[in-house]
Write a protein that holds these residues in place. Sequence first.
Motif, mmCIF file in Angstrom:
data_model
loop_
_atom_site.group_PDB
_atom_site.id
_atom_site.type_symbol
_atom_site.label_atom_id
_atom_site.label_comp_id
_atom_site.label_asym_id
_atom_site.label_seq_id
_atom_site.Cartn_x
_atom_site.Cartn_y
_atom_site.Cartn_z
ATOM 1 N N MET A 1 -34.763 52.460 -13.152
ATOM 2 C CA MET A 1 -33.949 53.395 -12.391
ATOM 3 C C MET A 1 -32.807 52.690 -11.718
ATOM 4 S SD MET A 1 -33.865 56.629 -11.894
ATOM 5 C CE MET A 1 -33.070 57.806 -10.831
ATOM 6 N N ALA A 2 -33.119 51.469 -11.203
ATOM 7 C CA ALA A 2 -32.069 50.675 -10.560
ATOM 8 C C ALA A 2 -31.004 50.307 -11.549
ATOM 9 C CB ALA A 2 -32.691 49.430 -9.931
ATOM 10 N N ALA A 3 -31.451 50.010 -12.789
ATOM 11 C CA ALA A 3 -30.475 49.651 -13.831
ATOM 12 C C ALA A 3 -29.568 50.825 -14.134
ATOM 13 C CB ALA A 3 -31.216 49.193 -15.090
ATOM 14 N N ALA A 4 -30.182 52.017 -14.161
ATOM 15 C CA ALA A 4 -29.372 53.207 -14.448
ATOM 16 C C ALA A 4 -28.334 53.414 -13.371
ATOM 17 C CB ALA A 4 -30.279 54.434 -14.567
ATOM 18 N N ASN A 5 -28.771 53.272 -12.104
ATOM 19 C CA ASN A 5 -27.803 53.427 -11.019
ATOM 20 C C ASN A 5 -26.726 52.362 -11.112
ATOM 21 O OD1 ASN A 5 -29.176 55.615 -10.012
ATOM 22 N ND2 ASN A 5 -30.455 54.387 -8.614
ATOM 23 N N TYR A 6 -27.121 51.196 -11.538
ATOM 24 C CA TYR A 6 -26.158 50.101 -11.648
ATOM 25 C C TYR A 6 -25.121 50.405 -12.713
ATOM 26 C CZ TYR A 6 -24.307 45.408 -12.404
ATOM 27 O OH TYR A 6 -23.483 44.329 -12.548
ATOM 28 N N LEU A 7 -25.629 50.960 -13.872
ATOM 29 C CA LEU A 7 -24.706 51.277 -14.965
ATOM 30 C C LEU A 7 -23.716 52.339 -14.545
ATOM 31 C CD1 LEU A 7 -27.086 51.267 -18.053
ATOM 32 C CD2 LEU A 7 -25.152 49.728 -17.638
ATOM 33 N N ARG A 8 -24.161 53.259 -13.666
ATOM 34 C CA ARG A 8 -23.290 54.357 -13.305
ATOM 35 C C ARG A 8 -22.394 54.018 -12.116
ATOM 36 N NH1 ARG A 8 -24.582 59.062 -15.779
ATOM 37 N NH2 ARG A 8 -26.537 59.096 -16.961
ATOM 38 N N SER A 9 -22.493 52.800 -11.548
ATOM 39 C CA SER A 9 -21.620 52.408 -10.449
ATOM 40 C C SER A 9 -20.307 51.892 -11.030
ATOM 41 C CB SER A 9 -22.302 51.316 -9.597
ATOM 42 O OG SER A 9 -21.467 50.941 -8.534
ATOM 43 N N GLU A 10 -19.316 52.774 -11.075
ATOM 44 C CA GLU A 10 -18.063 52.462 -11.783
ATOM 45 C C GLU A 10 -17.345 51.252 -11.195
ATOM 46 O OE1 GLU A 10 -13.887 54.715 -12.988
ATOM 47 O OE2 GLU A 10 -15.459 55.784 -11.906
ATOM 48 N N ASP A 11 -17.391 51.102 -9.848
ATOM 49 C CA ASP A 11 -16.639 50.027 -9.199
ATOM 50 C C ASP A 11 -17.096 48.649 -9.654
ATOM 51 O OD1 ASP A 11 -15.230 51.925 -7.862
ATOM 52 O OD2 ASP A 11 -16.424 51.801 -6.011
ATOM 53 N N GLN A 12 -18.363 48.534 -10.103
ATOM 54 C CA GLN A 12 -18.879 47.242 -10.510
ATOM 55 C C GLN A 12 -18.213 46.732 -11.786
ATOM 56 O OE1 GLN A 12 -21.147 45.503 -8.725
ATOM 57 N NE2 GLN A 12 -21.173 47.132 -7.181
ATOM 58 N N PHE A 13 -17.561 47.629 -12.557
ATOM 59 C CA PHE A 13 -17.017 47.245 -13.868
ATOM 60 C C PHE A 13 -15.505 47.424 -13.966
ATOM 61 C CE2 PHE A 13 -21.390 48.705 -14.405
ATOM 62 C CZ PHE A 13 -21.960 47.562 -14.944
ATOM 63 N N LEU A 14 -14.856 47.458 -12.795
ATOM 64 C CA LEU A 14 -13.404 47.597 -12.781
ATOM 65 C C LEU A 14 -12.741 46.285 -12.423
ATOM 66 C CD1 LEU A 14 -12.814 51.063 -11.064
ATOM 67 C CD2 LEU A 14 -12.986 50.518 -13.495
ATOM 68 N N CYS A 15 -11.738 45.906 -13.181
ATOM 69 C CA CYS A 15 -10.929 44.714 -12.858
ATOM 70 C C CYS A 15 -10.024 45.048 -11.693
ATOM 71 C CB CYS A 15 -10.121 44.318 -14.094
ATOM 72 S SG CYS A 15 -8.910 43.016 -13.796
ATOM 73 N N SER A 16 -9.987 44.172 -10.669
ATOM 74 C CA SER A 16 -9.189 44.441 -9.473
ATOM 75 C C SER A 16 -7.692 44.293 -9.729
ATOM 76 C CB SER A 16 -9.617 43.490 -8.340
ATOM 77 O OG SER A 16 -9.410 42.143 -8.739
ATOM 78 N N ILE A 17 -7.335 43.770 -10.891
ATOM 79 C CA ILE A 17 -5.896 43.617 -11.204
ATOM 80 C C ILE A 17 -5.377 44.839 -11.959
ATOM 81 C CG2 ILE A 17 -4.178 42.230 -12.439
ATOM 82 C CD1 ILE A 17 -5.926 39.777 -11.937
ATOM 83 N N CYS A 18 -6.040 45.217 -13.080
ATOM 84 C CA CYS A 18 -5.559 46.358 -13.882
ATOM 85 C C CYS A 18 -6.239 47.656 -13.509
ATOM 86 C CB CYS A 18 -5.745 46.075 -15.368
ATOM 87 S SG CYS A 18 -7.485 45.976 -15.888
ATOM 88 N N LEU A 19 -7.313 47.573 -12.667
ATOM 89 C CA LEU A 19 -8.056 48.743 -12.196
ATOM 90 C C LEU A 19 -8.648 49.550 -13.341
ATOM 91 C CD1 LEU A 19 -5.663 49.957 -9.351
ATOM 92 C CD2 LEU A 19 -7.631 48.412 -9.188
ATOM 93 N N ASP A 20 -9.016 48.883 -14.432
ATOM 94 C CA ASP A 20 -9.661 49.525 -15.574
ATOM 95 C C ASP A 20 -10.930 48.768 -15.898
ATOM 96 O OD1 ASP A 20 -10.154 51.217 -17.631
ATOM 97 O OD2 ASP A 20 -8.333 50.770 -18.776
ATOM 98 N N VAL A 21 -11.774 49.354 -16.741
ATOM 99 C CA VAL A 21 -13.034 48.688 -17.114
ATOM 100 C C VAL A 21 -12.723 47.348 -17.769
ATOM 101 C CG1 VAL A 21 -15.140 48.896 -18.481
ATOM 102 C CG2 VAL A 21 -14.142 50.921 -17.407
#
Length: 551
Positions: A1-21
């Motif tokens: 369940m924690a993994a699922a929540n982790y996968l759905r946390s969009e901010d964790q997979f965004l580059c702070s420079i281009c603001l995309d995955v």
Amino acid sequence: MAAANYLRSEDQFLCSICLDVFTDPVTTSCGHNFCKNCINEHWDTKDQYLCPMCKKVFYTRPELHVNTFISEMAAQFRQSAQQEASSSSSETQVAKPGEVPCDVCTGTKLKALKSCLVCLASYCETHLELHLTVLGMKRHQLIDPVENLEGRMCTKHDKPLELFCKTDQTCVCMLCPVLDHKTHDVVPLKEGYEEKKAELGKTEAETQQMIQKRRLKIQEIKRSVDLGKEDADRAIAEGVQVFTSLMASVERGQANLIHTIKAKQKTTEKQAEAFIKELQQEISELMKRRTEVEQLSRSEDHLHLLQSVQSLNTHRPPSTKDWTEVSVPPPSYEGTVVRAVAQLQETLSKKIKKLLEAGLKRVQQYAVDVTLDPDTAHRSLILSNDGKQVNHGDIKKKLPNNPERFSTSLCVLGKQSFSSGRFYFEVQVKGKTKWTLGVCRESINRKADITLSPEDGNWTIGLRNGNEYKGYKALAGPSVRLSLKSQPQKVGVFVHYEEGLVSFSDVDAAALIYCFTGCSFTEKLFPYFNPGDNYGGKNSAPLIISPVRVN
């Protein structure tokens, strides 16, 4: 369940420079993640190697490698997000601009699937369910979603429009035929629909046919343009060939003239050189004799002088020529130039005649079979049975005065008319002292004297004053006197409708007589013939429409 929540946390997979995955994510030694391309481009534009997040300074540019774990997690997140967006889109079809929205939805309006003519409302998939399940609502008339359902109600009786009044060509409700359309032809809406649909089908077929005709016309015009281009290219090639040949003839004539003049001059110079050489030789001998005489005359030896005089034979001069009548006149070049020009003129005339013959052959390809129309002939004219000959008779025949017949002028038209393209015909004028030929427009005045000019709708030439060449005229308003080298026996008439051109040729001489250009044709054109007055038999020969024979 924690993994699922982790996968759905969009901010964790965004580059702070281009603001995309993340794409090819890399991790710095300070623990921050970036797209590999983003961090490299960032450092390429900076003087120092700083972490964009915590501003940590790296004194040497770090060597970065793709973090495979984060890369896999980012890929899974991207795939999950795409699937979720696709599922959401299919489940909630929000009405877009131009689509009919559901009248029941509150908040976000979903796209309507059907409209009900009884309820006068449109429904999405969810709110349409009652019409599909409730027995009473199943009988409602459902149609594809439409806007303005109020327009389907009779504004006068507030009833659905279920009938069609063919008399007034309008939709009506069930009460309208009883009250306002009592005597009108009223049919069920479906019947009116079928009739109108059939009419629309017919209109569609007619429209399609019109479209097809215009497409064919476009193809015809394009073919005409292509043919015109081919004609233009051929005419240019022929023109270049002709003028190249003419210029070559001129250059040869010039070269021959220069050669002849120089040859004459050289002959004169050689003759003069021979005379001068002979004179110089005699001068040399005379000077030698003069020297001997001078030396002897100075001698004081009596015996020597007397003996030498006898040997010199002073009383007999050396053999010399009498140069009194000898002369070297300069050559005359007047005749040479005239002969060269005359020869060139003859050469050019032959080439021009060949060119005119070729042009005549080209227009003869557009020959048409012309016959005389007896319904247009003046009552004094006599037409042959085959409709190919006409001359002036002394007696006016009793003929109906129909609108087509010429009442005053001795004219007759051809049966054939032309409103486009090119056409050509030939007429024999041999033995005549007066005649007029050409074409005229359909609306020419047939009940009064005709003014022969293009402004009055006719393009003609003719013989007016006996059979002298100076009597030939182009009736161009004012008339143009034609200077012809020979008397035409057969005249060719060529018309190019679109080009606005009417030309006349001496068929036997293959020579152009006259050409009307820049004409504006807006009506049908008819061949025009006037054989002229009989003049007591002096002009009794007929005008004869001759078959065209290409030589």
